[in-house]
Design a protein around this motif. Structure first.
Motif, PDB file in Angstrom:
ATOM      1  N   GLY A  90      75.431  33.230  21.315  1.00 23.93           N
ATOM      2  CA  GLY A  90      74.549  33.447  20.172  1.00 23.93           C
ATOM      3  C   GLY A  90      74.056  34.874  20.258  1.00 23.93           C
ATOM      4  N   LEU A  91      74.218  35.639  19.184  1.00 29.42           N
ATOM      5  CA  LEU A  91      73.928  37.079  19.225  1.00 29.42           C
ATOM      6  C   LEU A  91      72.744  37.430  18.334  1.00 29.42           C
ATOM      7  N   ALA A  92      71.967  38.408  18.782  1.00 31.56           N
ATOM      8  CA  ALA A  92      70.785  38.812  18.024  1.00 31.56           C
ATOM      9  C   ALA A  92      70.810  40.309  17.783  1.00 31.56           C
ATOM     10  N   THR A  93      70.127  40.732  16.737  1.00 28.23           N
ATOM     11  CA  THR A  93      69.981  42.160  16.455  1.00 28.23           C
ATOM     12  C   THR A  93      68.621  42.620  16.991  1.00 28.23           C
ATOM     13  N   GLY A  94      68.196  43.790  16.599  1.00 30.18           N
ATOM     14  CA  GLY A  94      66.911  44.325  17.060  1.00 30.18           C
ATOM     15  C   GLY A  94      67.133  45.199  18.277  1.00 30.18           C
ATOM     16  N   GLN A 127      73.052  49.092   8.066  1.00 27.11           N
ATOM     17  CA  GLN A 127      71.939  48.305   8.601  1.00 27.11           C
ATOM     18  C   GLN A 127      72.095  46.796   8.365  1.00 27.11           C
ATOM     19  N   SER A 128      73.235  46.396   7.785  1.00 31.02           N
ATOM     20  CA  SER A 128      73.451  44.944   7.677  1.00 31.02           C
ATOM     21  C   SER A 128      73.586  44.421   9.092  1.00 31.02           C
ATOM     22  N   TYR A 129      73.267  43.158   9.300  1.00 31.58           N
ATOM     23  CA  TYR A 129      73.381  42.624  10.656  1.00 31.58           C
ATOM     24  C   TYR A 129      74.847  42.446  11.048  1.00 31.58           C
ATOM     25  N   ARG A 130      75.746  42.320  10.078  1.00 32.30           N
ATOM     26  CA  ARG A 130      77.186  42.327  10.387  1.00 32.30           C
ATOM     27  C   ARG A 130      77.547  43.648  11.045  1.00 32.30           C
ATOM     28  N   SER A 131      77.137  44.756  10.415  1.00 33.16           N
ATOM     29  CA  SER A 131      77.454  46.080  10.982  1.00 33.16           C
ATOM     30  C   SER A 131      76.760  46.271  12.325  1.00 33.16           C
ATOM     31  N   THR A 132      75.511  45.829  12.412  1.00 33.29           N
ATOM     32  CA  THR A 132      74.740  46.040  13.642  1.00 33.29           C
ATOM     33  C   THR A 132      75.363  45.288  14.812  1.00 33.29           C
ATOM     34  N   THR A 183      57.240  42.041   8.843  1.00 31.44           N
ATOM     35  CA  THR A 183      58.619  42.221   9.308  1.00 31.44           C
ATOM     36  C   THR A 183      59.285  43.360   8.546  1.00 31.44           C
ATOM     37  N   ARG A 184      59.004  43.442   7.254  1.00 29.89           N
ATOM     38  CA  ARG A 184      59.602  44.513   6.458  1.00 29.89           C
ATOM     39  C   ARG A 184      59.026  45.870   6.906  1.00 29.89           C
ATOM     40  N   ILE A 185      57.739  45.872   7.234  1.00 29.79           N
ATOM     41  CA  ILE A 185      57.122  47.120   7.747  1.00 29.79           C
ATOM     42  C   ILE A 185      57.780  47.484   9.085  1.00 29.79           C
ATOM     43  N   ARG A 217      61.885  51.142   9.720  1.00 29.99           N
ATOM     44  CA  ARG A 217      62.423  52.265  10.502  1.00 29.99           C
ATOM     45  C   ARG A 217      63.950  52.338  10.432  1.00 29.99           C
ATOM     46  N   PHE A 218      64.577  51.210  10.138  1.00 34.25           N
ATOM     47  CA  PHE A 218      66.044  51.223  10.021  1.00 34.25           C
ATOM     48  C   PHE A 218      66.501  51.654   8.626  1.00 34.25           C
ATOM     49  N   PHE A 219      65.547  51.777   7.703  1.00 31.92           N
ATOM     50  CA  PHE A 219      65.881  52.143   6.322  1.00 31.92           C
ATOM     51  C   PHE A 219      65.130  53.424   5.955  1.00 31.92           C
ATOM     52  N   ASP A 220      65.251  54.435   6.801  1.00 35.50           N
ATOM     53  CA  ASP A 220      64.606  55.738   6.594  1.00 35.50           C
ATOM     54  C   ASP A 220      63.103  55.604   6.389  1.00 35.50           C
ATOM     55  N   GLY A 221      62.494  54.596   7.004  1.00 34.33           N
ATOM     56  CA  GLY A 221      61.042  54.428   6.908  1.00 34.33           C
ATOM     57  C   GLY A 221      60.555  53.937   5.557  1.00 34.33           C
ATOM     58  N   ASP A 222      61.483  53.550   4.688  1.00 37.16           N
ATOM     59  CA  ASP A 222      61.115  53.179   3.317  1.00 37.16           C
ATOM     60  C   ASP A 222      61.131  51.652   3.153  1.00 37.16           C
TER      61      ASP A 222
END
Ligand code: GLP
Length: 262
Positions: free
Chosen positions: A34-38, A79-84, A162-164, A168-173
């Motif tokens: 089982g794999l996780a991102t972050g 930044q999709s979790y597939r790519s990550t 969580t979005r905040i 950081r993975f979306f140019d801080g936006d």
């Protein structure tokens, strides 16, 4: 109650995870990870990649299931979790990408995707070893506070915190962080045979305290680990700083027979 292991740093945690996975793959070449991102699992994946290369472990049959995915984000988005998952685990460890599944965040098919994902996990014989990070609000996968402890894989609304945290993975936006996701449920996660949760830094101390020593509650989704027969929580001193039974955890781990592993 989970076993709590307090380590010096992420590298020591990574070594423990890598040894555990290496043993698993030796005894079961088609193990299901089982794999996780972050950021929390990154050192663990690095150590696993090194161990696999050093010991010449055959990972060609290893299968994988990611915990979650953003809804409505192109899987090819960096930044999709597939790519990550591809970038952080599949490629460095040398897993076969065809054997690694990520929930389908396509908005057109998302309604049935959760049930299909759980069925695929079951058909694979279940997850052997699930690595987990934890959100500052106690979420695992993307199961935000209030998630049913019996939930299966499904679409969820992301909490603003969580979005905040993930902006950081979306140019801080924050506006670019999707509002929804598809995540393995708590019930899905609890079916894995071994759970290993990693947390580092003072920012996770409160969530770890609630997870390990608070009551079991949907408002701290990670507290569901207390219901699992084989859960391991690996933390550094900062993340462990609010634990009341810290000395006992250290004592228990120091006296644990090596053959038991984690
Ligand atoms: C995201 C992921 C979780 C992860 C959490 C913490 O919300 N969906 O699986 O545990 O981030 O991430 P980090 O390890 O970077 O603190």
């Amino acid at each position: 109650m989970a076993e709590v292991i307090i380590v010096k740093d992420e590298d020591e945690a990574g070594e423990l995870y890598a040894s555990c996975v290496a043993d698993l793959i030796r005894s079961k070449p088609d193990a299901v990870l089982g794999l996780a991102t972050g950021s929390s699992p990154l050192a663990a994946y690095r150590h696993l990649a090194r161990r696999v290369a050093q010991d010449g472990i055959d990972v060609s049959k290893v299968r994988g299931f990611a915990l979650d995915e953003y809804a409505g984000l192109d899987p090819r988005h960096p930044q999709s979790y597939r790519s990550t998952i591809t970038r952080t685990v599949v490629e460095p460890v040398g897993l076969n990408p065809d054997l690694v599944h990520v929930p389908d965040g396509n908005l057109k098919t998302i309604a049935g995707a959760g049930r299909a994902y759980d069925a695929t996990i079951e058909a694979a014989g279940g997850v052997d070893l699930q690595i987990l990070g934890i959100g500052t609000d106690g979420h695992i996968g993307f199961n935000e506070p209030g998630s049913s402890l019996a939930s299966g894989t499904r679409i969820k609304t992301l909490a603003e915190q969580t979005r905040i945290d993930n902006a950081r993975f979306f140019d801080g936006d924050i506006e670019r962080v999707p509002t929804h996701c598809i995540t393995q449920g708590i019930g899905t996660i609890l079916k894995a045979r071994h759970l290993v949760l990693l947390a580092f830094g003072a920012g996770k101390a409160e969530a770890i305290e609630e997870t390990c020593e608070g009551g079991i509650s949907a408002f701290c989704p990670a507290s569901a680990l207390q219901l699992h027969p084989h859960a391991t929580v690996i933390v550094d001193e900062a993340a462990a700083s609010r634990l009341r039974h810290k000395d006992y955890y250290k004592y228990a781990f120091a006296h644990k027979p090596a053959w038991q592993g984690i």
